[in-house]
Every structure is written in structure tokens, then in C-alpha cells.
Design a protein around this motif. Structure first.
Motif, mmCIF file in Angstrom:
data_model
loop_
_atom_site.group_PDB
_atom_site.id
_atom_site.type_symbol
_atom_site.label_atom_id
_atom_site.label_comp_id
_atom_site.label_asym_id
_atom_site.label_seq_id
_atom_site.Cartn_x
_atom_site.Cartn_y
_atom_site.Cartn_z
ATOM 1 N N VAL A 7 21.821 -2.457 -42.716
ATOM 2 C CA VAL A 7 21.960 -3.349 -41.573
ATOM 3 C C VAL A 7 20.565 -3.619 -41.019
ATOM 4 C CG1 VAL A 7 22.916 -3.615 -39.256
ATOM 5 C CG2 VAL A 7 24.259 -2.488 -41.034
ATOM 6 N N THR A 8 20.225 -4.882 -40.814
ATOM 7 C CA THR A 8 18.896 -5.241 -40.314
ATOM 8 C C THR A 8 19.008 -6.200 -39.135
ATOM 9 O OG1 THR A 8 18.720 -7.085 -41.872
ATOM 10 C CG2 THR A 8 17.801 -4.974 -42.575
ATOM 11 N N TYR A 59 28.830 5.536 -39.556
ATOM 12 C CA TYR A 59 29.356 4.400 -38.816
ATOM 13 C C TYR A 59 29.649 3.263 -39.774
ATOM 14 C CZ TYR A 59 27.479 6.812 -34.719
ATOM 15 O OH TYR A 59 27.201 7.724 -33.748
ATOM 16 N N SER A 60 30.672 2.493 -39.474
ATOM 17 C CA SER A 60 30.985 1.326 -40.293
ATOM 18 C C SER A 60 29.874 0.289 -40.115
ATOM 19 C CB SER A 60 32.326 0.720 -39.863
ATOM 20 O OG SER A 60 32.197 0.122 -38.583
ATOM 21 N N THR A 61 29.827 -0.668 -41.031
ATOM 22 C CA THR A 61 28.840 -1.740 -40.944
ATOM 23 C C THR A 61 29.007 -2.508 -39.639
ATOM 24 O OG1 THR A 61 28.727 -1.930 -43.339
ATOM 25 C CG2 THR A 61 27.977 -3.829 -42.070
ATOM 26 N N ALA A 62 30.239 -2.771 -39.239
ATOM 27 C CA ALA A 62 30.483 -3.515 -37.995
ATOM 28 C C ALA A 62 29.933 -2.762 -36.785
ATOM 29 C CB ALA A 62 31.974 -3.776 -37.824
ATOM 30 N N VAL A 63 30.106 -1.442 -36.745
ATOM 31 C CA VAL A 63 29.588 -0.651 -35.629
ATOM 32 C C VAL A 63 28.064 -0.683 -35.621
ATOM 33 C CG1 VAL A 63 29.352 1.711 -34.735
ATOM 34 C CG2 VAL A 63 31.599 0.845 -35.399
ATOM 35 N N ARG A 64 27.431 -0.533 -36.791
ATOM 36 C CA ARG A 64 25.961 -0.543 -36.860
ATOM 37 C C ARG A 64 25.392 -1.893 -36.445
ATOM 38 N NH1 ARG A 64 24.464 0.793 -42.400
ATOM 39 N NH2 ARG A 64 26.605 0.388 -42.958
ATOM 40 N N MET A 88 15.495 -11.737 -30.717
ATOM 41 C CA MET A 88 15.897 -11.243 -32.038
ATOM 42 C C MET A 88 17.034 -12.100 -32.585
ATOM 43 S SD MET A 88 14.017 -8.490 -32.633
ATOM 44 C CE MET A 88 14.849 -7.568 -33.895
ATOM 45 N N SER A 89 17.098 -12.197 -33.911
ATOM 46 C CA SER A 89 18.228 -12.856 -34.551
ATOM 47 C C SER A 89 19.405 -11.890 -34.561
ATOM 48 C CB SER A 89 17.869 -13.232 -35.992
ATOM 49 O OG SER A 89 16.887 -14.236 -36.004
ATOM 50 N N PRO A 90 20.619 -12.383 -34.743
ATOM 51 C CA PRO A 90 21.763 -11.470 -34.823
ATOM 52 C C PRO A 90 21.591 -10.500 -36.000
ATOM 53 C CG PRO A 90 22.507 -13.724 -34.512
ATOM 54 C CD PRO A 90 21.034 -13.782 -34.784
ATOM 55 N N ALA A 91 22.094 -9.291 -35.833
ATOM 56 C CA ALA A 91 22.029 -8.300 -36.906
ATOM 57 C C ALA A 91 22.892 -8.764 -38.073
ATOM 58 C CB ALA A 91 22.505 -6.941 -36.396
ATOM 59 N N SER A 92 22.493 -8.356 -39.279
ATOM 60 C CA SER A 92 23.254 -8.714 -40.473
ATOM 61 C C SER A 92 23.235 -7.543 -41.445
ATOM 62 C CB SER A 92 22.666 -9.966 -41.125
ATOM 63 O OG SER A 92 21.328 -9.714 -41.511
ATOM 64 N N LEU A 121 22.883 -2.498 -33.064
ATOM 65 C CA LEU A 121 21.597 -3.189 -33.068
ATOM 66 C C LEU A 121 21.598 -4.377 -32.112
ATOM 67 C CD1 LEU A 121 20.458 -3.152 -36.805
ATOM 68 C CD2 LEU A 121 19.436 -1.957 -34.880
ATOM 69 N N ASP A 122 22.686 -5.143 -32.097
ATOM 70 C CA ASP A 122 22.759 -6.284 -31.194
ATOM 71 C C ASP A 122 22.769 -5.824 -29.733
ATOM 72 O OD1 ASP A 122 22.653 -8.231 -33.166
ATOM 73 O OD2 ASP A 122 24.839 -8.378 -33.347
#
Length: 88
Positions: free
Chosen positions: A71-72, A5-10, A61-65, A14-15
Motif C-alpha cells: 500500500v502506497t 491488516y487488510s488492504t482496505a484498512v491499510r 497527498m494523492s489517495p492511497a493505493s 494512510l489516508d
């Protein structure tokens, strides 16, 4: 077969977990045999602890980054997580 998965999808996956969990969910820890499906009864399992995830306006939770290829998602600094141990 593997899927990447792309970073944007991951990040969005999580969000989405926080959105689906709803406002101020609980995380419950059990000891015993795991049910086949999460919708099944816990049977003879014992509750070890409950973690209340209470956030400012439910935002626990904070937004995923992403950094590098990782990705966390972290605890929102404005939220309060309270654990209650119930035995075992």
C-alpha cells in the motif's frame, strides 16, 4: 503477537494521516536527541530543515493505493512541497 491488516484498512490508515495532519502541514527535520513523546519539548535539538507540504485546497497527498500486497501514498501532482534548510 503479530497483527495483519487488510488492504482496505491499510489504505484508510494512510489516508487518515493526511486528514489528521490538516491543511498544508509542515514536516520538520531535527538533529539531536529525540524526545520521549512527540508532545515533549525538542530540548537541545536543532532544526535542520522544514518541508512545507502545500497542496491544492490542502490536498498534499494523492489517495492511497495498493498493488500486490504493498500500500502506497504519493505526493499529489497538483501540490507543491518546498524545503527550507536552516543549518547544521
Amino acid at each position: 503477537m503479530s497483527v495483519q491488516y487488510s488492504t482496505a484498512v491499510r489504505i484508510n490508515m494512510l489516508d487518515a494521516i493526511e486528514v489528521i495532519c490538516g491543511l498544508n502541514p509542515r514536516l520538520v527535520f531535527y538533529a539531536g536527541t529525540k524526545p520521549a513523546l512527540c508532545s515533549d519539548s525538542i530540548g537541545a535539538a536543532t532544526v535542520l530543515a522544514t518541508l512545507a507540504l502545500t497542496g491544492a485546497s490542502g490536498d498534499f497527498m494523492s489517495p492511497a493505493s495498493a498493488a500486490g500486497n504493498v500500500v502506497t501514498k504519493a505526493k499529489n501532482p497538483a501540490s507543491t512541497w518546498t524545503a527550507t534548510a536552516t543549518g547544521a
